[in-house]
Scaffold this motif. Sequence first.
Motif, PDB file in Angstrom:
ATOM      1  N   GLN A 112     -31.597  -4.429  21.374  1.00 23.16           N
ATOM      2  CA  GLN A 112     -31.911  -3.760  20.106  1.00 23.16           C
ATOM      3  C   GLN A 112     -32.176  -4.780  19.010  1.00 23.16           C
ATOM      4  O   GLN A 112     -33.144  -4.647  18.242  1.00 23.16           O
ATOM      5  CB  GLN A 112     -30.738  -2.861  19.727  1.00 23.16           C
ATOM      6  CG  GLN A 112     -30.970  -1.963  18.529  1.00 23.16           C
ATOM      7  CD  GLN A 112     -29.751  -1.104  18.254  1.00 23.16           C
ATOM      8  OE1 GLN A 112     -28.693  -1.596  17.867  1.00 23.16           O
ATOM      9  NE2 GLN A 112     -29.887   0.198  18.480  1.00 23.16           N
ATOM     10  N   THR A 115     -35.589  -6.475  19.784  1.00 31.05           N
ATOM     11  CA  THR A 115     -36.704  -5.568  19.526  1.00 31.05           C
ATOM     12  C   THR A 115     -36.966  -5.428  18.032  1.00 31.05           C
ATOM     13  O   THR A 115     -38.113  -5.386  17.584  1.00 31.05           O
ATOM     14  CB  THR A 115     -36.409  -4.180  20.127  1.00 31.05           C
ATOM     15  OG1 THR A 115     -36.246  -4.308  21.547  1.00 31.05           O
ATOM     16  CG2 THR A 115     -37.533  -3.200  19.840  1.00 31.05           C
ATOM     17  N   THR A 116     -35.899  -5.391  17.254  1.00 25.26           N
ATOM     18  CA  THR A 116     -36.022  -5.206  15.805  1.00 25.26           C
ATOM     19  C   THR A 116     -36.428  -6.484  15.088  1.00 25.26           C
ATOM     20  O   THR A 116     -37.249  -6.438  14.157  1.00 25.26           O
ATOM     21  CB  THR A 116     -34.680  -4.701  15.229  1.00 25.26           C
ATOM     22  OG1 THR A 116     -34.314  -3.483  15.888  1.00 25.26           O
ATOM     23  CG2 THR A 116     -34.784  -4.459  13.730  1.00 25.26           C
ATOM     24  N   ASP A 257     -30.486  -2.733  14.176  1.00 28.21           N
ATOM     25  CA  ASP A 257     -31.809  -2.119  14.230  1.00 28.21           C
ATOM     26  C   ASP A 257     -32.435  -1.977  12.853  1.00 28.21           C
ATOM     27  O   ASP A 257     -33.307  -1.136  12.634  1.00 28.21           O
ATOM     28  CB  ASP A 257     -31.735  -0.745  14.911  1.00 28.21           C
ATOM     29  CG  ASP A 257     -30.792   0.221  14.186  1.00 28.21           C
ATOM     30  OD1 ASP A 257     -30.091  -0.224  13.247  1.00 28.21           O
ATOM     31  OD2 ASP A 257     -30.761   1.400  14.566  1.00 28.21           O
TER      32      ASP A 257
END
Length: 282
Positions: A112, A115-116, A257
Motif C-alpha cells: 500500500q 503503490t501510494t 495510503d
Amino acid sequence: MARESARLMREEQKKRDARRRWYWRGGIGVGLIAVAAIVAMVVVGSVKPPSPGPLNMASDGVLMQGDGTSITAVPTAATAADADPTPTDVSALTSTVNITVYLDYLCPYCGQFETTNGAQLSSWLTAGNITLETHPISILDQSSNGTKYSTRSANAAACVANYQPDSFVDVNAALFANQPTEGTDGLTNAELVSLVEKAGVTDASVSSCITDQEFGSWVGDATDRALAGPLPNTDVKNVAGTPTVLVQGVQYTGALDDAAAFEAFVMEQATATGDTGTDTGE
C-alpha cells in the motif's frame, strides 16, 4: 524326577525371560542413542553458519541516490560473515532528505505504501532531492504455505543489489506490482527470475543467485538485527512492524495510503533539520 525336571525347566525359562528383558532394554538404549544422534544431526544441520552480505548493502540496506537524470546505488563492500553492518553515514548526506524503509515484500501495508508513494519517491530520488535506503526483511515467511516467500523475495532484491544495483528501484517496484496475497504460495523462484528480468536486470548472475538463494541466510540475519535493534540514525529502537518508514530518522506514523500526508511529513522533517535539497518541484 518329574518335579526336579519341572523345576529346572522353570529356572531355564526365568533365565530366558531375563535375557529377553536385557536385550529389550538394550535395544531401547541403542534406539534412544540413535534417535539422539539423529536429532543432534538435524539440529546441527539446521543451524546455518553466518554468510557474507551482498555488495552495496553494508548497512543491511541499499542506498539509492539521484543526480537529476538517473538513479544509482551508492557502492559499498560486502559485510563479512559474523561482522556487524556499517550504518550509513548520514552526516555526509546534508544536501538531501534521507528516507529509510524497512519492508517485507509479502506485507500488504508495504504494498500500500509503495503503490501510494512509489512514483513520488522515484521522482524525488531522480531529482536528487532525497536518498532512499531500502532494507528488505522477512517477517511473514509463515504466511506463504511453507514456501518462505518473504525470504525468497528479499533474497531476490539482495541479488539485484549485489550484481546490478542500479536496477534496484525498478525491481523493488516490480515486486510490489506483482505482490502475492498473504496465505498463498507466492511467486516461484522461476517467476522471481522472470520478474527481475522484465524489470530490466540483464546480469545472468542474478538468476542463479535467486535460484540458489545465495543471500537467504543473510536475509535471516538482517531480519534478526532489524527486529532486535537498535536501528541506526534514529531514536526508533527496532522494527516492530512493516513498513517502518524513517524520514531524517523520524518515524512516519501517518496514513500509508495518503500521498499528500506523507509529502507533508517529508517537508516537515526537511524543514526541521534545515536541509535544502527538498524542493519537490511543486
